[in-house]
Design an enzyme around this catalytic site. Structure first.
Site, short mmCIF file in Angstrom:
data_model
loop_
_atom_site.label_atom_id
_atom_site.label_comp_id
_atom_site.label_asym_id
_atom_site.label_seq_id
_atom_site.Cartn_x
_atom_site.Cartn_y
_atom_site.Cartn_z
N ASN A 193 41.17 -26.42 -28.95
CA ASN A 193 40.95 -27.67 -28.20
C ASN A 193 42.09 -27.92 -27.23
OD1 ASN A 193 38.43 -29.31 -28.99
ND2 ASN A 193 39.17 -28.52 -30.96
N ARG A 243 58.15 -38.91 -47.12
CA ARG A 243 57.15 -39.14 -46.08
C ARG A 243 57.64 -40.15 -45.05
NH1 ARG A 243 53.08 -35.56 -45.35
NH2 ARG A 243 51.67 -36.51 -43.86
N ASN A 283 41.06 -38.88 -31.21
CA ASN A 283 40.85 -37.75 -32.12
C ASN A 283 39.50 -37.12 -31.80
OD1 ASN A 283 41.33 -36.12 -34.52
ND2 ASN A 283 39.74 -37.35 -35.52
N HIS A 342 36.43 -35.17 -33.68
CA HIS A 342 35.88 -34.87 -35.00
C HIS A 342 34.60 -34.04 -34.82
CE1 HIS A 342 35.11 -35.35 -39.26
NE2 HIS A 342 33.85 -35.54 -38.94
N ASP A 354 38.48 -41.54 -39.46
CA ASP A 354 37.35 -41.35 -38.53
C ASP A 354 36.58 -42.65 -38.28
OD1 ASP A 354 37.96 -38.59 -38.54
OD2 ASP A 354 36.65 -38.23 -40.24
C1 GRF Z 1 38.38 -28.70 -34.60
O1 GRF Z 1 37.19 -28.37 -35.26
C2 GRF Z 1 38.49 -30.19 -34.51
O2 GRF Z 1 37.27 -30.82 -34.36
C3 GRF Z 1 39.08 -30.54 -35.82
O3 GRF Z 1 39.99 -29.50 -36.09
C4 GRF Z 1 39.59 -28.32 -35.42
C5 GRF Z 1 40.75 -27.84 -34.58
O4 GRF Z 1 40.56 -26.59 -34.03
N1 GRF Z 1 39.61 -31.88 -35.81
P1 GRF Z 1 41.58 -26.03 -32.94
O5 GRF Z 1 42.96 -26.00 -33.57
O6 GRF Z 1 41.52 -26.92 -31.74
O7 GRF Z 1 41.11 -24.63 -32.62
#
Ligand code: GRF
Length: 201
Positions: A14, A66, A108, A110, A151
């Site tokens: 991503n 933490r 984010n 998802h 989420d």
């Molecule tokens: C993706 O499936 C995203 O939706 C989820 O974690 C995964 C990350 O994949 N939150 P990458 O590291 O971007 O390849």
């Protein structure tokens, strides 16, 4: 120029989609200022270095507790004076103080159509396993603002993806990434950078 920070834990496909969209002009008016990972082995950090973007690892394991990690994460994010924080496969719970400070400035991605297959325990392949087990014919991905829940924040963009006969979780995961995640995450950043999605409270 919208100052963007990307938080990652894994492969960073991503993140790569964001870099590619900036290079191709699909994202206008945004720059990735920093990539931060909790995992020193994350290939996403290497992708950032290849683009000459600052890459930092901040592992909870190197802090006494933490609280200390959360504080360090917030300080690092603050130091880059970011307009937008993008969670692109970041598997760490965002500290409450950071959510408060960056309300409706953290997004984010998802890998399902929220509110299906989301919430506690639904991450990675588990999301696609659950979708296949339920027998849905359509799944997809969602970009949303991050709030105190899992989420549960306001939805910004969604894109549907067909489930096909014989899909395995891995095959479905890949299709959801290619057809939805890598499309709507860059699109959301472009829309934010160009005032089509308002940031902040
Ligand atoms: C993706 O499936 C995203 O939706 C989820 O974690 C995964 C990350 O994949 N939150 P990458 O590291 O971007 O390849």
């Amino acid at each position: 120029m919208l100052r963007v920070g990307v938080l990652v834990s894994g492969g960073g496909t991503n993140l790569q989609a964001i870099f590619d969209a900036i290079d191709s002009g699909k994202i206008r008016g945004a720059k990735v200022e920093v990539v931060i990972s909790n995992n020193s082995g994350a290939f996403a950090l290497e992708r950032a270095r290849q683009k000459r973007v600052e890459a930092h690892c901040l592992s909870p394991k190197s802090f006494p507790d933490r609280e200390a990690f959360n504080q360090a994460l917030l300080e690092m994010v603050d130091s880059f004076q970011l307009d937008l924080i993008v969670l692109a496969g970041f598997l760490v719970t965002i500290p409450a103080a950071m959510i408060r400070k960056y309300r409706n400035r953290i997004i984010n991605i998802h890998p399902s159509l929220i509110p299906s297959f989301c919430g506690v325990g639904y991450y990675g392949l588990k999301v696609h396993e659950a979708a296949l087990a339920r027998g849905v014919k359509i799944t997809g991905a969602t970009v949303h603002f991050v709030d105190e829940g899992v989420d549960s924040g306001p939805i910004l963009l969604q894109k549907a993806v067909e489930v096909k006969e014989g899909d395995t979780p891995q095959v479905l995961q890949r299709r959801v990434m290619e057809e939805a995640e890598w499309v709507i995450l860059p699109k959301a950043i472009d829309m934010i950078a160009n005032g089509e999605i308002p940031l902040g409270m």
